[in-house]
Structures are given as C-alpha cells and as structure tokens.
Design an enzyme around this catalytic site. Sequence first.
Site, mmCIF file in Angstrom:
data_model
loop_
_atom_site.group_PDB
_atom_site.id
_atom_site.type_symbol
_atom_site.label_atom_id
_atom_site.label_comp_id
_atom_site.label_asym_id
_atom_site.label_seq_id
_atom_site.Cartn_x
_atom_site.Cartn_y
_atom_site.Cartn_z
ATOM 1 N N VAL A 235 4.556 -0.392 -0.757
ATOM 2 C CA VAL A 235 4.789 -0.380 -2.327
ATOM 3 C C VAL A 235 6.135 -0.776 -2.367
ATOM 4 O O VAL A 235 6.566 -0.971 -3.516
ATOM 5 C CB VAL A 235 4.757 1.155 -2.607
ATOM 6 N N LYS A 236 7.259 -1.114 -1.513
ATOM 7 C CA LYS A 236 8.485 -1.489 -1.635
ATOM 8 C C LYS A 236 9.454 -0.912 -2.627
ATOM 9 O O LYS A 236 9.803 -1.466 -3.635
ATOM 10 C CB LYS A 236 8.449 -3.044 -2.085
ATOM 11 N N ARG A 237 9.296 0.351 -2.775
ATOM 12 C CA ARG A 237 10.073 1.124 -3.818
ATOM 13 C C ARG A 237 11.482 1.323 -3.328
ATOM 14 O O ARG A 237 11.630 1.376 -2.176
ATOM 15 C CB ARG A 237 9.424 2.644 -3.852
#
Length: 271
Positions: A94-96
Amino acid sequence: MSFGSRARAAMAAYGPACVGIDPHSELLAEWDLPDSVDGLDRFASICVEAFAGQVAFVKPQSAFFERFGAQGVVILERTIQDFRHTGSLVILDVKRGDIGTTAAAYADAYLDEDAPMAADAITVSPYLGFGSLQPFFDVAHKNDAGVFVLALTSNKEGAEVQHAMNGDTSVAGGMLAQLASLNAGETPMGSFGAVVGATIGSSVEDLAINGPLLAPGFGAQGGTADDIRRIFGTVIDNVIPSTSRGVLGEGPDVSSLRGSVARVNSELVGS
C-alpha cells in the site's frame, strides 16, 4: 510469534519467493477474464487456490483492487483473509506514509489484527521523515506484524531522493541505519524490513539491518538470481525476492502457477 520469526519459518518451509498479486488489466486479459469486478473476483480466487499454504509470501498490490471501487476493496479484504493463517504471509503493498493521527489510522487499518484488512505486513514510504513512521512501528509491534520501508527502489526516479546526501550519509543509508537500530538484538531477525529493488544493479549501502529485505523486480522485470546474490551478498538469507508477471504469466491453470513458483524458488535456492 513476531513477523520476523514467522517470516524466517515460512522461508525455511517454502523457499524465499514472494508472489505479487497484481490484477492489472493486461493480466486479466491474458487469463481470458473481463476487466471487471467479476474478473477480479475470479482472478483473486484462483490465486488463493494456487498459492495459499504453498508459498512463503504473497504481496497483493492494493491499487489494482482499489481501481474497482468499493467492490474491489471487498475482494481485497476477502483475499487477505483467505490467505491469512494458511502458512503464507500477506505483505500488503500500500506504500502508505503520513503524519500523526492519520498515520496511526492507516496503521490500525492494515496492521491491527482485528481490522477487516489486517495483513501480516505492509509497505510504507518514509519520505515525510523516518520519524513519521512511528505509528506503523508501534501498531506492528503490538500485533506481531511487519513493516517494509521503501529504501532503494528500482524505479529510476527514486534515485533523486534516495541517493541524495544528508551530510556523509545518503537518504537511503539513513533509513537503513534506523531500521537496523529498531531491529537490534531481535532473533532470528527483526520485523522491520526494507524494500531494495532487485534491479538496482549494485549498492554501497549497508543492508545488514537484521530484518527482512523485500526485493521487487525479480523475474519479468529483469532481476535475476545473480543480481540477488551480487546486491545482497552476506545478507542474502534475509532476502524476499518478489515476482508477479514471472509467475502469474503461467495462469490461470492452478498447477501451472504452482509449478512456476516452484521453479522460481529452485532458482533462488540454487543461487
């Protein structure tokens, strides 16, 4: 068990490979599936049948589910739940990355064991400052989950940030050093990992962070077993090479998918 302990056990049981679950439109077409919610649903079900309890790691890319809206997110939730506790660990891509209460909310959404979309680990971006990731580390520690921090990505655009110097240390080097500090003393390894692309060519950074190293770009994107050996050297036992098209291109036949990932693991172990 901590994520680091579970990751080590899964690698010993199944091999190091991670299969990226990336239902982009071209792949759905290759599988003779419609680029629709129904096609996504069928794709995800086949992946669960093929890989659950058969591979150490799966890495669903959230964006390819989110593009179908709420129905796609429902399928992502179900897919994660279907993989969880089968022996295959779910790394949700998700690369949050955010600050304060927003970062804490993202962490609760993906790493709290009681959340509908709880994964074994997620990917995060540190480029609001490494300290901004503390809520992710806190929630992960509480729930025996993992966090993978973007450090040396394989896209060419990443170099302008990741290779920039902060005094005598590159930005990526600083991220890796702080991960090493978080993982210090953990056995068999820590739960906080780094994303280091299998296609970066080489690295002068210290990758000995005592944690897992997620290496996307293996297989169809050009990364090879020789690249893995050259880039990671003495820390190769901590590497989780990730491939999507290189395995999923053999679908939708379940036995072919399993055979493909078995060949990938054989190639990696032989390296």
